[in-house]
Design a protein around this motif. Structure first.
Motif, PDB file in Angstrom:
ATOM      1  N   PRO A  43      80.074  19.508 110.419  1.00 38.49           N
ATOM      2  CA  PRO A  43      79.256  18.804 109.422  1.00 38.49           C
ATOM      3  C   PRO A  43      78.996  17.355 109.812  1.00 38.49           C
ATOM      4  N   TYR A  44      79.813  16.816 110.725  1.00 43.82           N
ATOM      5  CA  TYR A  44      79.624  15.434 111.163  1.00 43.82           C
ATOM      6  C   TYR A  44      78.592  15.297 112.281  1.00 43.82           C
ATOM      7  N   LEU A  45      78.223  16.403 112.924  1.00 44.85           N
ATOM      8  CA  LEU A  45      77.181  16.336 113.953  1.00 44.85           C
ATOM      9  C   LEU A  45      76.377  17.632 113.964  1.00 44.85           C
ATOM     10  N   PRO A  46      75.559  17.849 112.917  1.00 37.84           N
ATOM     11  CA  PRO A  46      74.651  18.996 112.924  1.00 37.84           C
ATOM     12  C   PRO A  46      73.418  18.653 113.759  1.00 37.84           C
ATOM     13  N   LEU A  47      73.168  19.415 114.808  1.00 40.55           N
ATOM     14  CA  LEU A  47      72.070  19.106 115.720  1.00 40.55           C
ATOM     15  C   LEU A  47      71.014  20.202 115.663  1.00 40.55           C
ATOM     16  N   THR A  48      69.757  19.785 115.613  1.00 39.47           N
ATOM     17  CA  THR A  48      68.628  20.706 115.526  1.00 39.47           C
ATOM     18  C   THR A  48      67.623  20.368 116.610  1.00 39.47           C
ATOM     19  N   ASN A  49      67.209  21.382 117.346  1.00 36.90           N
ATOM     20  CA  ASN A  49      66.271  21.194 118.447  1.00 36.90           C
ATOM     21  C   ASN A  49      64.963  20.551 117.976  1.00 36.90           C
ATOM     22  N   ALA A  50      64.401  19.689 118.822  1.00 32.74           N
ATOM     23  CA  ALA A  50      63.084  19.080 118.595  1.00 32.74           C
ATOM     24  C   ALA A  50      63.042  18.241 117.323  1.00 32.74           C
ATOM     25  N   GLU A 282      61.284  29.968 101.346  1.00 36.55           N
ATOM     26  CA  GLU A 282      61.515  30.045 102.788  1.00 36.55           C
ATOM     27  C   GLU A 282      62.979  29.835 103.157  1.00 36.55           C
ATOM     28  N   TYR A 283      63.685  28.978 102.405  1.00 35.17           N
ATOM     29  CA  TYR A 283      65.068  28.641 102.744  1.00 35.17           C
ATOM     30  C   TYR A 283      66.010  28.942 101.579  1.00 35.17           C
ATOM     31  N   ARG A 284      67.178  29.451 101.912  1.00 35.81           N
ATOM     32  CA  ARG A 284      68.270  29.551 100.957  1.00 35.81           C
ATOM     33  C   ARG A 284      69.320  28.513 101.331  1.00 35.81           C
ATOM     34  N   ILE A 285      70.209  28.195 100.403  1.00 37.43           N
ATOM     35  CA  ILE A 285      71.293  27.252 100.686  1.00 37.43           C
ATOM     36  C   ILE A 285      72.521  28.061 101.083  1.00 37.43           C
ATOM     37  N   ALA A 286      72.906  27.959 102.350  1.00 42.80           N
ATOM     38  CA  ALA A 286      73.947  28.819 102.905  1.00 42.80           C
ATOM     39  C   ALA A 286      75.323  28.520 102.325  1.00 42.80           C
ATOM     40  N   ASN A 287      75.584  27.271 101.960  1.00 46.90           N
ATOM     41  CA  ASN A 287      76.911  26.900 101.442  1.00 46.90           C
ATOM     42  C   ASN A 287      76.871  26.582  99.948  1.00 46.90           C
ATOM     43  N   LEU A 288      75.996  27.271  99.212  1.00 49.01           N
ATOM     44  CA  LEU A 288      75.819  26.978  97.788  1.00 49.01           C
ATOM     45  C   LEU A 288      77.099  27.222  96.992  1.00 49.01           C
ATOM     46  N   SER A 289      77.840  28.273  97.319  1.00 47.04           N
ATOM     47  CA  SER A 289      79.074  28.563  96.575  1.00 47.04           C
ATOM     48  C   SER A 289      80.071  27.415  96.695  1.00 47.04           C
ATOM     49  N   ALA A 290      80.217  26.886  97.908  1.00 44.02           N
ATOM     50  CA  ALA A 290      81.146  25.770  98.114  1.00 44.02           C
ATOM     51  C   ALA A 290      80.670  24.520  97.384  1.00 44.02           C
ATOM     52  N   ARG A 332      65.243  32.142 105.430  1.00 42.59           N
ATOM     53  CA  ARG A 332      65.407  33.509 104.925  1.00 42.59           C
ATOM     54  C   ARG A 332      64.810  34.551 105.874  1.00 42.59           C
ATOM     55  N   TYR A 333      63.923  34.123 106.772  1.00 42.01           N
ATOM     56  CA  TYR A 333      63.186  35.075 107.592  1.00 42.01           C
ATOM     57  C   TYR A 333      63.480  34.948 109.082  1.00 42.01           C
ATOM     58  N   SER A 334      64.056  33.830 109.509  1.00 40.23           N
ATOM     59  CA  SER A 334      64.339  33.604 110.925  1.00 40.23           C
ATOM     60  C   SER A 334      65.838  33.433 111.093  1.00 40.23           C
ATOM     61  N   SER A 335      66.516  34.493 111.508  1.00 41.70           N
ATOM     62  CA  SER A 335      67.973  34.487 111.604  1.00 41.70           C
ATOM     63  C   SER A 335      68.448  33.383 112.541  1.00 41.70           C
ATOM     64  N   GLY A 336      69.406  32.593 112.077  1.00 43.01           N
ATOM     65  CA  GLY A 336      69.981  31.544 112.908  1.00 43.01           C
ATOM     66  C   GLY A 336      69.347  30.189 112.732  1.00 43.01           C
ATOM     67  N   GLU A 337      68.191  30.090 112.055  1.00 39.54           N
ATOM     68  CA  GLU A 337      67.558  28.786 111.882  1.00 39.54           C
ATOM     69  C   GLU A 337      68.162  28.070 110.688  1.00 39.54           C
ATOM     70  N   ARG A 338      68.725  26.910 110.932  1.00 40.95           N
ATOM     71  CA  ARG A 338      69.355  26.136 109.871  1.00 40.95           C
ATOM     72  C   ARG A 338      68.935  24.675 109.944  1.00 40.95           C
ATOM     73  N   LEU A 339      68.928  24.028 108.781  1.00 45.50           N
ATOM     74  CA  LEU A 339      68.680  22.598 108.671  1.00 45.50           C
ATOM     75  C   LEU A 339      69.803  21.994 107.843  1.00 45.50           C
ATOM     76  N   SER A 340      70.249  20.818 108.227  1.00 44.16           N
ATOM     77  CA  SER A 340      71.354  20.169 107.530  1.00 44.16           C
ATOM     78  C   SER A 340      70.853  18.969 106.742  1.00 44.16           C
ATOM     79  N   ALA A 341      71.288  18.889 105.475  1.00 43.19           N
ATOM     80  CA  ALA A 341      70.941  17.763 104.610  1.00 43.19           C
ATOM     81  C   ALA A 341      72.219  17.082 104.135  1.00 43.19           C
ATOM     82  N   SER A 342      72.061  15.881 103.585  1.00 36.55           N
ATOM     83  CA  SER A 342      73.209  15.122 103.107  1.00 36.55           C
ATOM     84  C   SER A 342      72.910  14.533 101.736  1.00 36.55           C
TER      85      SER A 342
END
Length: 348
Positions: A43-50, A282-290, A332-342
């Motif tokens: 969580p301290y270094l979420p990296l996303t291509n491009a 398009e996006y769900r929140i993967a850690n919504l329960s936490a 929700r449609y592209s497995s493995g694609e994630r974005l990190s917010a704070s």
């Protein structure tokens, strides 16, 4: 153990983006390699291509230094795990840092950018045989190093290089932007203190000390960085966060639940000069329960297909200190694609 996914990478045939498997279109590598990819990053270094971060160099123009993040396909293929390159350029800064980020660790694999180790020698393109772990306190660690060495003005092949280093972590420092009047961001600070040891043709040069300071914020990543990489005294360069692009905008509240520094109560994506809402279609929140389990952060999917966020100011669980939490969006449609917010909550 968090899940890992096994992918077969064939350059030019498979492209995934986000915090999962990604490719760097500039890399020329046609080989097929089996790579185990950690979809879950630190969580301290979420990296996303491009994607890009923009920094302000001490004494420089706001946002004039760009930190460009790319997935390094060639190194990832050779290592068997995901490696990202962060190319930092602008002002007096021109360097590239190579990272691996996993659930519980941040590893530094290499540094590009000449280091003047003496009046007669310099090194560039350092690669560490054993990656340097930046999370956790360690002392008297040693790793072999490969690098390009110039000695007495000429390239030198007959060299033996090693790095002896310590890493220390603290969590009591904050970072801010020059035009923010209220907002500060909590950080995990990691300090790398090292000696570069070089032997050229059987002649050992004096150990050359370097220092690198990394400031990481949950959900955002590298928010401040400084270093001393030559014989000059003190931090030779220092950069601080200014803005980002291709990533969710940061959100911040005070203890009354009001947004600060013009941030929004909706999750938006920075896309050039335009901010667009992150679509719940398009996006769900993967850690919504936490996040729900925190008891004070309120995230809702609105009837307009966007996500709103707020603070339950009456909650007994409301933090009484400066706090940042990570929100992970998964396509929700592209497995493995994630974005990190704070999301940051200011102290009372």
């Amino acid at each position: 153990m968090l899940p890992k996914y096994l992918f077969y990478i064939a350059f030019g045939t498979l492209i995934l983006s986000g915090c999962g498997l990604e490719t760097d279109d500039d890399e020329d590598d046609s080989s097929v390699t089996t790579v185990v990819v950690d979809v879950n990053q630190s969580p301290y270094l979420p990296l996303t291509n491009a994607t890009q971060f923009f920094y302000t160099e001490t004494g420089g123009s706001p946002g004039a230094v760009e930190g460009s993040v790319t997935y390094d396909l060639g190194t990832s293929n050779s290592k068997g795990y995901s490696v990202y390159k962060v190319a930092i350029s602008g002002g007096n800064v021109d360097m590239e840092l190579y990272f691996r980020t996993t659930t519980n660790q941040i590893e530094l694999l290499g540094i590009d950018g000449p280091l003047g180790v003496s009046g007669s020698a310099s090194v560039d393109h350092l690669r560490f045989a054993t990656p340097i772990r930046l999370i956790g306190n360690r002392s008297d660690q040693t790793t072999a190093v490969t690098a390009d060495v110039v000695y007495n003005g000429a390239p030198e092949d007959g060299t033996v290089i090693s790095l002896t280093y310590d890493t220390t972590n603290t969590s009591n420092e904050t970072v801010s932007r020059s035009d923010w009047t209220e907002l500060e961001l909590p950080t995990l600070k990691s300090v790398l203190t090292a000696d570069i040891n070089i032997s050229v043709g059987g002649l050992s040069l004096d150990p050359f000390p370097i220092v690198m300071n990394f400031y990481f914020t949950k959900g955002l990543g590298l928010m401040q960085h400084s270093g001393d990489l030559t014989s000059s005294a003190g931090n030779e360069y220092e950069i601080k966060f200014h803005d980002l692009d291709g990533l969710p905008n940061l959100i911040a509240f005070d203890q009354t639940g009001s947004n600060v520094e013009g941030t929004s109560s909706f999750f938006t994506l920075a896309d050039g000069a335009i901010d667009t809402n992150i679509s719940s279609t398009e996006y769900r929140i993967a850690n919504l329960s936490a996040l729900n389990a925190l008891g004070w952060l309120e995230i809702e999917e609105t009837n307009t297909d966007v996500y709103s966020v707020g603070i339950d100011t009456a909650s007994d669980a409301l933090p009484d200190s400066l706090t940042s939490v990570q929100v992970i969006f998964e396509n929700r449609y592209s497995s493995g694609e994630r974005l990190s917010a704070s999301v940051t909550l200011l102290a009372p």
